[in-house]
Motif scaffolding. Structure first.
Motif, PDB file in Angstrom:
ATOM      1  N   THR A 392      -3.558   5.497  -0.456  1.00  0.00           N
ATOM      2  CA  THR A 392      -3.749   6.919  -0.161  1.00  0.00           C
ATOM      3  C   THR A 392      -5.215   7.344  -0.213  1.00  0.00           C
ATOM      4  O   THR A 392      -5.499   8.535  -0.086  1.00  0.00           O
ATOM      5  N   LEU A 393      -6.125   6.399  -0.392  1.00  0.00           N
ATOM      6  CA  LEU A 393      -7.540   6.734  -0.477  1.00  0.00           C
ATOM      7  C   LEU A 393      -8.026   7.308   0.846  1.00  0.00           C
ATOM      8  O   LEU A 393      -7.882   6.691   1.897  1.00  0.00           O
ATOM      9  N   ALA A 394      -8.609   8.496   0.803  1.00  0.00           N
ATOM     10  CA  ALA A 394      -9.122   9.120   2.026  1.00  0.00           C
ATOM     11  C   ALA A 394     -10.310   8.328   2.555  1.00  0.00           C
ATOM     12  O   ALA A 394     -11.224   7.975   1.800  1.00  0.00           O
ATOM     13  N   GLY A 395     -10.300   8.042   3.837  1.00  0.00           N
ATOM     14  CA  GLY A 395     -11.396   7.298   4.445  1.00  0.00           C
ATOM     15  C   GLY A 395     -11.446   5.843   4.048  1.00  0.00           C
ATOM     16  O   GLY A 395     -12.506   5.215   4.095  1.00  0.00           O
ATOM     17  N   ARG A 396     -10.285   5.262   3.682  1.00  0.00           N
ATOM     18  CA  ARG A 396     -10.283   3.875   3.185  1.00  0.00           C
ATOM     19  C   ARG A 396     -10.734   2.888   4.257  1.00  0.00           C
ATOM     20  O   ARG A 396     -11.311   1.843   3.935  1.00  0.00           O
ATOM     21  N   ALA A 397     -10.506   3.174   5.538  1.00  0.00           N
ATOM     22  CA  ALA A 397     -10.973   2.276   6.603  1.00  0.00           C
ATOM     23  C   ALA A 397     -12.486   2.141   6.562  1.00  0.00           C
ATOM     24  O   ALA A 397     -13.036   1.052   6.731  1.00  0.00           O
TER      25      ALA A 397
END
Length: 475
Positions: A392-397
């Motif tokens: 669920t980490l935002a911006g994980r990409a």
């Protein structure tokens, strides 16, 4: 010729090593994307249903976007991938669950697309990354040709390898790998330069089109019919009937991509691009429908000889036509090219260190360690980050990509300040550990993708481990 071969290799080798390694991985970019989405179920996927569900989801959650670009499922990638611009014009790319058509529950990652784009863009803004890659590809063509000219014993080199001979062994390995896959290396470098030829030789295009890139693009791709938005709201017709009509026209080639322009406007367009996995050329049959009425507006199949030659050369380079065994040969030959470049870098350094080295020679020698041993470690970090970062980490990409360059920078710094005799085995051991971890993360090897990834990672872990032990014995 020997001087030219050496100088071109010296100037471009670090960039070419990264390009060759990332290009080898990008041969399996769809499989890598599949590996990086372990939440996907192993079950057959209906392309029509998966694309229809995905477009329905886009209509509900990205209806105001200027366009949607949907890549349809394939046997190698049994899921749809959607790209669309947000309100700020930044493009969002997500894998869509084939059952729900939604990206919810799917981890955010660029997957194998990172290696593919890094291979020719080097993670730099347009046009600088592509220009550097184009110049490097052209330099590689010249280096290969001059390499053949200076090898008077080319056929003998194919059968010659003398182990445990120090510099002589490195030269034998450089010659053997270079000669064994020379036709592939020449083809891949030449076609790579051709695909970026508009950056190497832009002046004729500029003279004809007066710097109007859109006019040039339109004439090169007349099938991608477009029109501006009308400003009046409109509703898309159901995609399924259009999909079936286009699929029938494509006569078994299948549908590779769907473009929807102005999706919430009365001037909406729906374009279907056929698959071309059965041919080397990437030319495709294209149909465009009015998005509101469903009427066929345009149908095109490319027949111009020059464009056909270009798409044939481009198709040879990207190998979308190739079955699994051919792509495996592409991968092995690309790895051989990386080994040729790496051994050439090491040969240049050890030859100078045995003479009267100056500070520049010492720096290059240490940075060679950081490039040759650090690049695969940095790329391994991309796979490890895919499993390490929270779902669920935002911006994980973005964090996955950043982990590549953070590890790369750390390995270069480590190699710069560590004696090469110690840096080599230590970084190679780190590579062995990273690859072994990737093999474990692929468990239980329940399908072709996890088995292939795990097997390759385990093989690389063994190779890196063997190299580490050899260097430790010599230390």
């Amino acid at each position: 010729m020997a001087w030219l071969h050496t100088m071109l290799g010296l100037i471009t080798s670090w960039v070419l090593f990264a390009i060759a390694l990332s290009g080898s991985l990008s041969v399996f970019r769809q499989e890598i994307t599949r590996w990086m989405h372990p939440e996907l179920a192993d079950q057959p996927v209906d392309p029509l249903q998966a694309c229809s569900r995905g477009i329905d989801w886009l209509g509900q959650h990205a209806g105001t976007a200027a366009a949607w670009y949907v890549a349809c499922p394939t046997p190698q990638a049994p899921f749809a991938t959607a790209i669309w611009p947000d309100a700020q014009g930044k493009y969002i790319q997500r894998v869509l669950d084939p059952q729900s058509g939604s990206p919810d529950g799917m981890r955010e990652t660029f997957g194998g697309e990172f290696f593919y784009r890094f291979h020719f863009e080097l993670q730099l803004p347009y046009p600088w990354g592509r220009l550097i890659a184009a110049i490097a590809a052209l330099a590689l063509v010249v280096a290969l040709v001059t390499g053949i000219i200076i090898h008077r014993r080319i056929f003998a080199d194919f059968f010659t390898f003398r182990p445990n001979k120090g510099q002589r062994s490195w030269l034998d390995a450089h010659n053997l790998l270079g000669v064994a896959a020379f036709p592939f290396h020449l083809m891949i470098s030449l076609t790579g330069a051709v695909t970026l030829a508009s950056l190497l030789l832009p002046w004729s295009t500029q003279a004809v089109y007066q710097h109007d890139r859109m006019a040039s693009y339109t004439e090169l791709n007349p099938a991608l019919y477009s029109r501006p938005a009308s400003g009046q709201p409109g509703h898309l017709v159901p995609i399924s009937p259009l999909f079936q009509v286009a699929n029938a026209h494509f006569r078994g080639a299948g549908i590779a991509q769907i473009y929807v322009f102005n999706p919430s406007d009365r001037a909406a367009l729906v374009t279907f691009i056929s698959g071309n996995n059965q041919t080397v050329s990437t030319s495709a049959h294209i149909m465009t429908f009015d998005g509101v009425t469903g009427q066929v507006l345009n149908e095109h199949t490319e027949t111009r000889p020059v464009i056909g030659l270009y798409t044939f050369l481009y198709g040879l380079h990207v190998a979308r036509f190739a079955p699994a065994i051919t792509r495996a040969l592409y991968f092995l030959s690309g790895m051989a090219l990386a080994a040729v470049i790496g051994s050439g870098m090491h040969l240049w350094a050890i030859k100078r260190l045995r003479q009267r080295p100056h500070l520049g020679h010492l720096i290059v020698c240490r940075l060679n360690v950081g490039i040759v041993a650090g690049t695969p470690l940095a790329f391994s970090a991309y796979f490890l980050g895919n499993r390490a970062f929270p779902l669920t980490l935002a911006g994980r990409a973005g964090y996955e990509v950043q982990s590549v360059f953070m590890v790369w920078a750390l390995t270069l710094a480590f190699a710069l300040f560590r004696r090469p005799a110690r840096a080599w085995p230590e970084l190679l051991a780190a590579n062995a550990l990273a690859c072994f971890t990737i093999a474990l993360l692929s468990m239980p090897w329940a399908n072709a993708v996890t088995f292939g990834t795990g097997a390759v990672a385990l093989g690389l872990a063994g190779a890196f481990g063997y190299a580490t032990l050899r260097l430790e014995r010599q230390a």
